[in-house]
Design an enzyme around this catalytic site. Structure first.
Site, PDB file in Angstrom:
ATOM      1  N   GLY A 268       0.820  -1.205   0.000  1.00 38.34           N
ATOM      2  CA  GLY A 268       0.000   0.000   0.000  1.00 38.34           C
ATOM      3  C   GLY A 268       0.858   1.260   0.000  1.00 38.34           C
ATOM      4  N   GLU A 305       1.525   5.912   7.595  1.00 39.92           N
ATOM      5  CA  GLU A 305       2.928   6.135   7.209  1.00 39.92           C
ATOM      6  C   GLU A 305       3.495   7.355   7.936  1.00 39.92           C
ATOM      7  OE1 GLU A 305       3.910   3.596   5.930  1.00 39.92           O
ATOM      8  OE2 GLU A 305       2.096   2.807   4.974  1.00 39.92           O
ATOM      9  N   HIS A 308       4.510   6.396  11.455  1.00 43.37           N
ATOM     10  CA  HIS A 308       5.763   5.639  11.516  1.00 43.37           C
ATOM     11  C   HIS A 308       6.968   6.544  11.782  1.00 43.37           C
ATOM     12  CE1 HIS A 308       5.072   1.438  10.816  1.00 43.37           C
ATOM     13  NE2 HIS A 308       4.578   1.552   9.602  1.00 43.37           N
ATOM     14  N   GLU A 327       4.768  -2.136  13.355  1.00 39.90           N
ATOM     15  CA  GLU A 327       3.520  -2.222  12.597  1.00 39.90           C
ATOM     16  C   GLU A 327       2.291  -2.325  13.506  1.00 39.90           C
ATOM     17  OE1 GLU A 327       3.382  -1.293   9.725  1.00 39.90           O
ATOM     18  OE2 GLU A 327       5.408  -1.554   8.954  1.00 39.90           O
TER      19      GLU A 327
HETATM   20  N1  BES Z   1       6.173  -0.597   6.252  1.00 39.39           N
HETATM   21  C1  BES Z   1       4.977  -0.920   5.548  1.00 39.39           C
HETATM   22  C2  BES Z   1       5.162  -1.131   4.092  1.00 39.39           C
HETATM   23  C3  BES Z   1       5.865  -2.388   3.689  1.00 39.39           C
HETATM   24  C4  BES Z   1       5.535  -3.597   4.190  1.00 39.39           C
HETATM   25  C5  BES Z   1       6.823  -2.346   2.760  1.00 39.39           C
HETATM   26  C6  BES Z   1       6.214  -4.731   3.768  1.00 39.39           C
HETATM   27  C7  BES Z   1       7.494  -3.471   2.373  1.00 39.39           C
HETATM   28  C8  BES Z   1       7.191  -4.667   2.865  1.00 39.39           C
HETATM   29  C9  BES Z   1       3.926   0.176   5.679  1.00 39.39           C
HETATM   30  O1  BES Z   1       4.056   0.984   6.782  1.00 39.39           O
HETATM   31  C10 BES Z   1       2.603  -0.514   5.802  1.00 39.39           C
HETATM   32  O2  BES Z   1       2.387  -1.171   6.770  1.00 39.39           O
HETATM   33  N2  BES Z   1       1.757  -0.388   4.793  1.00 39.39           N
HETATM   34  C11 BES Z   1       0.499  -1.070   4.701  1.00 39.39           C
HETATM   35  C12 BES Z   1      -0.665  -0.145   4.872  1.00 39.39           C
HETATM   36  C13 BES Z   1      -0.947   0.214   6.295  1.00 39.39           C
HETATM   37  C14 BES Z   1      -2.059   1.220   6.398  1.00 39.39           C
HETATM   38  C15 BES Z   1      -1.264  -0.963   7.161  1.00 39.39           C
HETATM   39  C16 BES Z   1       0.463  -1.690   3.334  1.00 39.39           C
HETATM   40  O3  BES Z   1       1.327  -1.384   2.516  1.00 39.39           O
HETATM   41  O4  BES Z   1      -0.429  -2.488   3.083  1.00 39.39           O
HETATM   42 ZN    ZN Z   2       3.365   0.181   8.541  1.00 37.30          ZN
END
Ligand code: BES
Ligand code: ZN
Length: 869
Positions: A268, A305, A308, A327
């Site tokens: 995402g 984000e 974070h 997370e």
């Molecule tokens: N750090 C993650 C993105 C990520 C996860 C990048 C795994 C690479 C590998 C980011 O903060 C995240 O958790 N994104 C989620 C959305 C969020 C609202 C839960 C996502 O990308 O689905």
């Molecule tokens: Zn995240």
């Protein structure tokens, strides 16, 4: 010795938490110089390193063409280091080291969307979490190595935008039609937070003044035509910045905050320091092109984000086993933010619905693991619902127990102790305990064991003593890999109601104190316990786990009438919804009569519609076939469930009679002032429209056609399109064609066009093949793959028949092209073992046959786990 890529797959590639060791070297600073050319990119790096523990100097690297390496000014010959497919090791190095390394990489042919990759003709971006940086250069690519990054980016001037983390300190000409920028990030960070962007994009700018008075430049980069769709994200960003100051005392720390949107992204969005990179689906928001649900998601992902920056970036993870530290906490924070944005009850309902439909099944099947796993083969496979959603629930439980003030004291202590560090889940719980003065160490059990606890409750009223005894018992299903399962602390939020009047009873404070119930929350941390409530003149109705105060499976022998009572009188919107869900699940899975539910919903609805239309729409949530299937552990027959659910929906439509059309015609989204009210009205209207179709209303297709044509709102347009298409109406082809013509240049809208057709209840292998061979279908774009696969998977009857081949073929294809996405899509089939025969054996055979055809750690690990049941 120079070992080429080792063709023999190592027997055991498992990494264990217990084997954690500090890195032998830390990196004081890194200077990167990234030069992008059409057919390759050149990456030069200078690392200043210091020894902190015994051992060789280890640099991780993958798919890199090493050009040269010098150590303290001397070029190394290939006898002076060991190089294999994963790392470069130098032995006998001095305590102070300066390394200069040059490598050549190929972002233009990188289809895995990890490291630096070309995302479009006019765009290069990076994705380095968790282990992508090693595909850019050799580096101790692990989260406990923090360094100061200075980055020079150079490219042809056809790419006017050259970005990296931190502050822009220099820019200029590089000759031959090229230019460069230099960026310096003052905060130490691990390599997974490094980002750079090279492209031709437009930008939306704004500013923000922090609570400390510093001025921050805000920038969202996207395709020029999409800039008008970036305003909602920009507002959400400013709102998030304020929210984190007010709720956690956390102001922003850099002079700029940039977000870049790309349509080629596996996930995402990504929280790179000061330079977030977002999937377009999580940043572009506009009523005309995106649904209400997508707009809500954009706001929560922007917040996630942003949050974070403190929970993840300033304080990061010691190793990837601790992923839920950042997370789980950040999801809890974005959920709380979203609760402030709309009906809090509905936000909680939606979050719990995700938990129950994704995390609970994951945790009861072959992919089950603790929120903090203790081993993995491929870390990318552990960005799971368990790490994220159950991780968030653990934080929510601790926050519920502490209450606002103490929770804040706890988080303050965490930021004070660990700013600038890479820490563990233990550090988090210890800081929270110390700051709040409440020992929370028992919550560590939640992090370390798998499975959803079962909470069995029983109530008994004693008329002679005017007392009510609530007995509680907890248990966990035995797990082969985790033999010593322990009781967990379960905060049980509860309320008692007068069965006659529906009033909530005020609980006797003294008695509560004796029972350990504070602020309506009882902490149940034994295998068994009971609470006695006194001074009750009649048997009460008890409401348990209000707002879903713990991620457990509750068993309580409510009568259907008591559930109907709660649906009507409970003031906690979440528990109202839960009562409806339990009733519906009983009708669908246990053959209960639908009448009790129907009576209750008819009595309750008019009031709820007036007060909270979005909540009213959720009271119609008939559990999905996917969710219902996940509640069945053996002899699952998707067709039987589909028939039961269809029958219930038909009954509902019939019994609601004239109410359906009346409600449909009376609702007016335009008349609503607030977005969240309008969203609720639209949701209800669409539900009514689909019920009208079930009633066989002679006008329904005309009404739907009119709704489709006369709106500028995507939720309304799609709601009408669904009814027309899924019911094979005479207008179906015309509106599909119209939708295509309107939106063919709007990728996110076109995703919906694919999704709706794939989700047709009567989809076939042929209709799916039509979509996957369409000129606009693109296997290089994960969003497009997900729109068809996700649509198909909306109907388990289809998933488990011709869909099996679809998902297996995808996994096979993506195994090499994009293993991260391939592994995720394969997980759709993870509950194969619950199917009734002969389907069970058929799917199993297909999965077995796939084993020898996949090579990536991602897909192989998932497949092996799926088959290990
Ligand atoms: N750090 C993650 C993105 C990520 C996860 C990048 C795994 C690479 C590998 C980011 O903060 C995240 O958790 N994104 C989620 C959305 C969020 C609202 C839960 C996502 O990308 O689905
Ligand atoms: Zn995240």
């Amino acid at each position: 010795m120079n070992i080429a890529a080792n063709p023999v797959i190592e027997a055991d590639q498992t990494v264990y938490l217990k084997d954690y060791q500090k890195p032998s070297y830390l990196v004081d600073s890194i200077h990167l110089d990234i030069q992008v050319y059409d057919d390759h990119s050149l990456v030069k790096s200078k690392l200043v390193m210091q020894r902190q523990a015994a051992g060789d100097l280890v640099l991780l690297g993958r798919d890199l063409e090493l050009q040269s390496i010098t150590l303290n000014g001397k070029t190394l010959t290939n006898e002076q280091y060991q190089l294999d497919a994963e790392q470069l090791v130098i032995a006998n190095t001095p305590d102070l080291v300066e390394l200069n390394i040059e490598v050549l990489i190929h972002p233009e042919s990188n289809t895995q969307l990890e490291g630096l990759y070309q995302a479009a003709d006019n765009l290069y971006v990076t994705q380095n979490e968790p282990e992508g940086f090693r595909k850019i250069t050799f580096y101790p690519d692990r989260p406990d190595v923090l360094s100061v990054f200075t980055t020079r980016v150079e490219a042809d001037k056809k790419f006017p935008v050259l970005l990296a983390n931190g502050n822009l300190i220099e820019a200029g000409e590089a000759g031959e039609g090229r230019h460069y920028t230099v960026w310096q990030d003052p905060t130490k960070k691990p390599s997974y937070l490094f980002a750079c962007v090279i492209g031709d994009l437009a930008v939306l700018k704004d500013r923000y003044t922090t609570s400390e008075g510093s001025d921050v430049a805000l920038e969202i980069y996207a395709e020029a035509k999409d800039i008008p769709k970036c305003h909602i994200a920009m507002e959400a960003l400013k709102h998030s910045m304020r929210w984190d100051e007010e709720h956690y005392g956390r102001p922003y720390d850099l002079d700029n905050y940039m977000i870049v949107a790309t349509s080629a992204f596996n996930m995402g969005a990504m929280e790179n320091k000061g330079l977030n990179i977002f999937n377009t689906s999580c940043v572009l928001a506009d009523e005309e092109y995106t649904t209400d649900a997508a707009i809500m998601r954009v706001q929560s992902v922007i917040a996630h984000e942003y949050f974070h920056n403190w929970t993840g970036n300033r304080i990061t993870c010691r190793d990837w086993f601790q992923l839920c530290l950042k997370e789980g906490l950040t999801v809890f924070r974005d959920q709380s933010f979203s609760e402030d944005l709309q009906s809090a009850a509905v936000q909680r309902i939606d979050d719990v619905a995700v938990l129950k439909s994704h995390q609970f099944p994951e945790d009861s099947g072959p992919l089950s693991h603790p929120p903090r796993p203790d081993h993995f083969v491929e870390i990318n496979n552990f960005y799971t619902a368990t790490v994220y959603e159950k991780g968030a629930e653990i934080n929510r439980m601790m926050a519920t127990l502490l209450g606002k003030e103490k929770f804040r004291q706890g988080t303050d202590e965490y930021f004070k102790r660990h700013d600038g560090q890479a820490v563990t889940v233990e550090d988090w719980v210890a800081a929270l305990s110390a700051g709040s003065g409440v020992d929370l160490s028992a919550f560590l059990i939640w992090y370390n064991q798998p499975g959803t606890p079962k909470l069995q409750a029983q109530g008994e009223y004693d008329a002679a003593n005017q007392s009510y005894r609530l007995s509680l018992k907890q248990s966990l299903k035995a797990h082969a890999k985790y033999p010593n399962l322990k009781a967990v602390p379960i905060p049980v939020a509860l309320a008692l109601f007068d069965a006659e009047t529906g009033e909530q009873l005020v609980l006797n404070a003294e008695a509560l104190f004796e029972n350990g119930v504070k602020d309506g929350v009882y902490l149940f941390d034994q295998n068994e316990a009971s609470i006695e409530f006194t001074g009750l003149k009649a048997a009460p109705v008890v409401s348990l786990l209000r707002s879903f105060s713990a991620p457990v499976n509750l068993e309580f022998n409510y009568s259907d009438e008591q559930l109907a009572f709660l649906l009507q009188y409970e003031t906690n919107g979440f528990n109202q919804w839960q009562a409806a869900q339990t009733l519906l699940e009983r009708i669908l899975l246990n053959g209960h009569n639908a009448q009790t539910y129907l009576d209750a919903i008819q009595k309750t609805l008019p009031f709820v519609i007036a007060k909270d239309p979005l909540l009213a729409s959720r009271l119609f949530d008939v559990p999905t076939e996917g969710y219902l299937g996940s509640r069945i552990d053996q002899d699952y027959n998707p067709i039987v469930l589909n028939e039961a659910r269809e029958a219930l929906l038909n009954t509902l439509a019939r019994e609601l009679g004239g109410f359906v059309k009346e409600t449909y015609l009376s609702l007016d989204p335009i008349a609503q002032k607030e977005f969240s009210q309008a969203m609720g009205v639209r949701a209800l209207k669409n539900i009514m429209l689909s019920l009208l179709a079930r009633q066989g209303d002679s006008e329904v297709f005309d009404l739907a056609y009119e709704q489709y044509q006369n709106t500028g709102n995507m939720s309304e347009r799609l709601g009408a399109l669904k009814v027309l298409v899924w019911n094979d109406s005479p207008q179906a082809q015309e509106v599909l064609q119209d939708f295509y013509t309107r939106f063919k240049d709007e990728a996110l809208s076109l995703d919906q066009w694919f999704m709706i057709q794939a989700a047709h209840p009567k989809a076939t292998a042929e209709s799916i093949a039509y979509l996957t061979s369409h000129a606009d279908y693109d296997l290089a774009v994960p969003n497009r793959i997900r729109s068809v696969s996700g649509g198909l998977n909306a109907n388990p009857v289809n998933t488990w028949s011709f869909g099996v081949q679809h998902f297996i073929d995808l996994a096979k294809y993506l195994d090499e092209k994009n293993p991260i996405v391939g592994s995720r899509l394969l997980q759709v089939l993870s509950r194969w073992y619950t199917l009734a025969e002969p389907q069970r054996s058929q799917v199993k055979a297909e999965l077995e046959a796939l084993k020898s055809q996949v090579k990536s750690k991602n897909v192989s690990e998932t497949l092996n786990s799926m088959l290990s049941i």
